[in-house]
Write a protein that holds these residues in place. Structure first.
Motif, PDB file in Angstrom:
ATOM      1  N   GLY A   6       2.756   9.366  65.935  1.00  0.00           N
ATOM      2  CA  GLY A   6       3.345   9.816  66.925  1.00  0.00           C
ATOM      3  C   GLY A   6       2.899  11.190  67.584  1.00  0.00           C
ATOM      4  N   SER A   7       3.904  12.045  68.369  1.00  0.00           N
ATOM      5  CA  SER A   7       3.588  13.358  68.934  1.00  0.00           C
ATOM      6  C   SER A   7       4.807  13.865  69.086  1.00  0.00           C
ATOM      7  CB  SER A   7       2.827  13.058  70.442  1.00  0.00           C
ATOM      8  OG  SER A   7       3.724  12.323  71.090  1.00  0.00           O
ATOM      9  N   GLY A   8       4.772  15.222  69.602  1.00  0.00           N
ATOM     10  CA  GLY A   8       6.114  15.995  69.794  1.00  0.00           C
ATOM     11  C   GLY A   8       6.476  16.474  68.547  1.00  0.00           C
ATOM     12  N   GLU A   9       7.890  16.624  68.302  1.00  0.00           N
ATOM     13  CA  GLU A   9       8.679  17.225  67.288  1.00  0.00           C
ATOM     14  C   GLU A   9       9.694  16.748  66.752  1.00  0.00           C
ATOM     15  OE1 GLU A   9       9.501  21.224  69.015  1.00  0.00           O
ATOM     16  OE2 GLU A   9      11.353  20.562  69.529  1.00  0.00           O
ATOM     17  N   VAL A  10      10.293  17.067  65.482  1.00  0.00           N
ATOM     18  CA  VAL A  10      11.359  16.647  65.009  1.00  0.00           C
ATOM     19  C   VAL A  10      11.954  17.870  64.366  1.00  0.00           C
ATOM     20  CG1 VAL A  10      10.196  16.122  62.780  1.00  0.00           C
ATOM     21  CG2 VAL A  10      12.456  15.279  63.337  1.00  0.00           C
ATOM     22  N   THR A  17       3.175  16.329  59.457  1.00  0.00           N
ATOM     23  CA  THR A  17       2.355  16.583  60.535  1.00  0.00           C
ATOM     24  C   THR A  17       0.995  16.139  60.562  1.00  0.00           C
ATOM     25  OG1 THR A  17       3.774  18.576  61.007  1.00  0.00           O
ATOM     26  CG2 THR A  17       1.557  18.723  62.047  1.00  0.00           C
ATOM     27  N   ILE A  72       3.281  14.579  64.321  1.00  0.00           N
ATOM     28  CA  ILE A  72       4.429  15.030  64.891  1.00  0.00           C
ATOM     29  C   ILE A  72       4.890  16.484  64.032  1.00  0.00           C
ATOM     30  CG2 ILE A  72       7.084  14.688  64.715  1.00  0.00           C
ATOM     31  CD1 ILE A  72       6.230  11.557  64.569  1.00  0.00           C
ATOM     32  N   ASP A  77      17.675  17.082  64.692  1.00  0.00           N
ATOM     33  CA  ASP A  77      17.423  15.890  64.433  1.00  0.00           C
ATOM     34  C   ASP A  77      17.922  15.267  63.222  1.00  0.00           C
ATOM     35  OD1 ASP A  77      16.187  15.380  67.051  1.00  0.00           O
ATOM     36  OD2 ASP A  77      14.668  16.561  66.211  1.00  0.00           O
ATOM     37  N   PRO A  84      17.477  15.310  69.918  1.00  0.00           N
ATOM     38  CA  PRO A  84      16.361  15.266  70.777  1.00  0.00           C
ATOM     39  C   PRO A  84      15.295  14.328  70.781  1.00  0.00           C
ATOM     40  CG  PRO A  84      16.331  17.411  69.690  1.00  0.00           C
ATOM     41  CD  PRO A  84      17.611  16.772  69.208  1.00  0.00           C
ATOM     42  N   ASN A  85      14.980  14.050  69.516  1.00  0.00           N
ATOM     43  CA  ASN A  85      13.812  13.349  68.633  1.00  0.00           C
ATOM     44  C   ASN A  85      14.058  12.387  67.824  1.00  0.00           C
ATOM     45  OD1 ASN A  85      11.817  15.498  70.317  1.00  0.00           O
ATOM     46  ND2 ASN A  85      13.116  16.729  68.901  1.00  0.00           N
ATOM     47  N   SER A  86      15.007  11.523  67.990  1.00  0.00           N
ATOM     48  CA  SER A  86      15.605  10.564  67.143  1.00  0.00           C
ATOM     49  C   SER A  86      14.370   9.601  66.706  1.00  0.00           C
ATOM     50  CB  SER A  86      16.566   9.594  67.669  1.00  0.00           C
ATOM     51  OG  SER A  86      17.860  10.310  68.137  1.00  0.00           O
ATOM     52  N   ASN A  97      11.418  10.322  66.208  1.00  0.00           N
ATOM     53  CA  ASN A  97      10.691  11.200  65.192  1.00  0.00           C
ATOM     54  C   ASN A  97      11.301  11.295  63.987  1.00  0.00           C
ATOM     55  OD1 ASN A  97       8.279  10.954  66.950  1.00  0.00           O
ATOM     56  ND2 ASN A  97       8.755  13.325  67.508  1.00  0.00           N
TER      57      ASN A  97
END
Length: 379
Positions: free
Chosen positions: A46-50, A72, A77, A103, A291-293, A295
């Motif tokens: 994936g990408s973004g954050e958790v 990561t 992520i 999250d 915000p990042n379910s 992930n």
């Protein structure tokens, strides 16, 4: 990355301070060699954050190194950790404000049922888990909307210097002051754990402990009357219990397993007695509205992989439930952890749903037990 969100509160069987201090003492443990990062594959990429809550200090430092960073690397992520003494008050405040900023959180068992019934969590996506996770984590630890993060045990620990030949083997021996002389310790926080050990000392079988009816509470308090004169001090924090053993102010005491394990690995002459240990489970949960379910689900799947679970156990001293991690742990650690099948077979577990259930007067069973305990202590 870390975000600080801390309030001074005390709550739960193992406190944030106990976890942090236990982890600091475990720094000398050999880690799983290089913590091999399993190929995450398309399911976890994936990408973004958790955004993940934990206790801070050494505990979070070790989890970051042996769980967050490999996650990561394997998935792409980024983990942002938030730190607070307790998750539950923060979660309730976020829900009331209509904005959930986290999250994933570690949830104390006494709060899980209430929050779950309030619809705070989303179902765990077990389709993301690998076979070693699904096969290694017992079904009892894989709830619809949470999975056990780690479990800690409350058990008898004694000073080997006080009993160089043969030490106490169970809670009945703890009450046997003639054969096993010396100052005792029990937790002043009391409640159900101390009543349970008193009942076991009085001969109640593990499968007959629950529910803690008034008759059983009366029986437990009567048994505690016998040992009360021999309690040198009622300890209030897990680290205190172990330190009093090391200082020879106790010969034997109840204590959390993580604190005892840390002391033993540092060379303290202590022995853990698993017969009659009481195991408490803490949960990973994915927060509804976070915000990042997506992930978050990938994070929960990754942390329950066998090698990741082993790294978590070695870093913190508190094992997750995946039994497949045992093949990745050093042999000298196995006798000291509560998921070792030999140790687990001798232990009992908290009946969390019963403790959280409401009585006719509106109080929970846990609140009622605490009232009975405090009244006994004041006598």
């Amino acid at each position: 990355m870390t975000r600080q969100d801390s309030r001074n509160r005390s709550y739960g069987t193992v406190s944030r301070r106990s976890l942090v201090q236990s982890t600091a003492a475990l720094l000398s443990l050999p880690m799983v060699a290089n913590t091999t990062v399993a190929i995450a594959g398309e399911k976890l990429a994936g990408s973004g954050e958790v955004i993940v809550y934990s206790y801070g200090g050494s505990f979070t430092d070790r989890v970051r190194r042996h769980v967050y960073e490999p996650f990561t690397k394997a998935t792409g992520i980024q983990v942002v950790d938030v730190v607070a003494d307790l998750a539950e008050p923060q979660i309730k405040a976020m829900r009331e404000a209509g904005r959930v900023d986290w999250d994933v959180a570690i949830i104390y068992p006494g709060a899980y049922l209430e929050l779950s019934q309030a619809g705070v969590f989303v179902p765990i996506d077990y389709s993301l888990w690998d076979d070693e996770g699904l096969n290694g984590v017992p079904e009892s630890a894989r709830l619809k909307d949470a999975v056990v993060a780690f479990q800690n045990a409350f058990l008898l620990v004694y000073d080997e210097r006080a009993f160089p030949n043969s030490g106490p083997r169970n809670w009945a021996d703890f009450w046997n002051v003639k054969e096993f002389p010396g100052a005792r310790g029990l937790t002043g926080n009391g409640g159900s754990s101390t009543l349970l050990v008193a009942l076991m000392a009085d001969g109640v079988a593990y499968n007959d402990l629950w529910p803690l009816t008034d008759a059983k509470i009366d029986r437990a308090l009567k048994k505690l009357d016998e040992i009360k004169p021999h309690i040198a001090k009622w300890w209030m924090a897990g680290g205190e219990a172990v330190q009093l053993l090391i200082n020879r102010e106790y010969a034997l005491t109840s204590a959390p397993d993580g604190r005892a394990l840390a002391a033993i690995k540092e060379g303290a002459p202590l022995r853990m007695v698993w017969d009659g240990a009481i195991i408490v489970e803490n949960y990973w949960a994915v927060l509804k509205g976070g915000p990042n379910s997506a992930n978050a689900q990938k994070f929960v799947a990754f942390v329950n992989r066998a090698e990741t679970a082993a790294a978590f156990t070695q870093g913190t001293g508190y094992p997750g439930p995946n039994l497949n991690q045992l093949k990745h742990l050093p042999p000298d650690l196995l006798p000291l952890i509560n998921i070792n099948p030999e140790n687990a077979a001798k232990a009992t577990r908290y009946d969390v749903p019963w403790l959280g259930a409401k009585r006719a007067d509106g109080k929970t069973n846990n609140d009622y037990i605490l009232e009975r305990w405090l009244a006994w202590r004041a006598r």
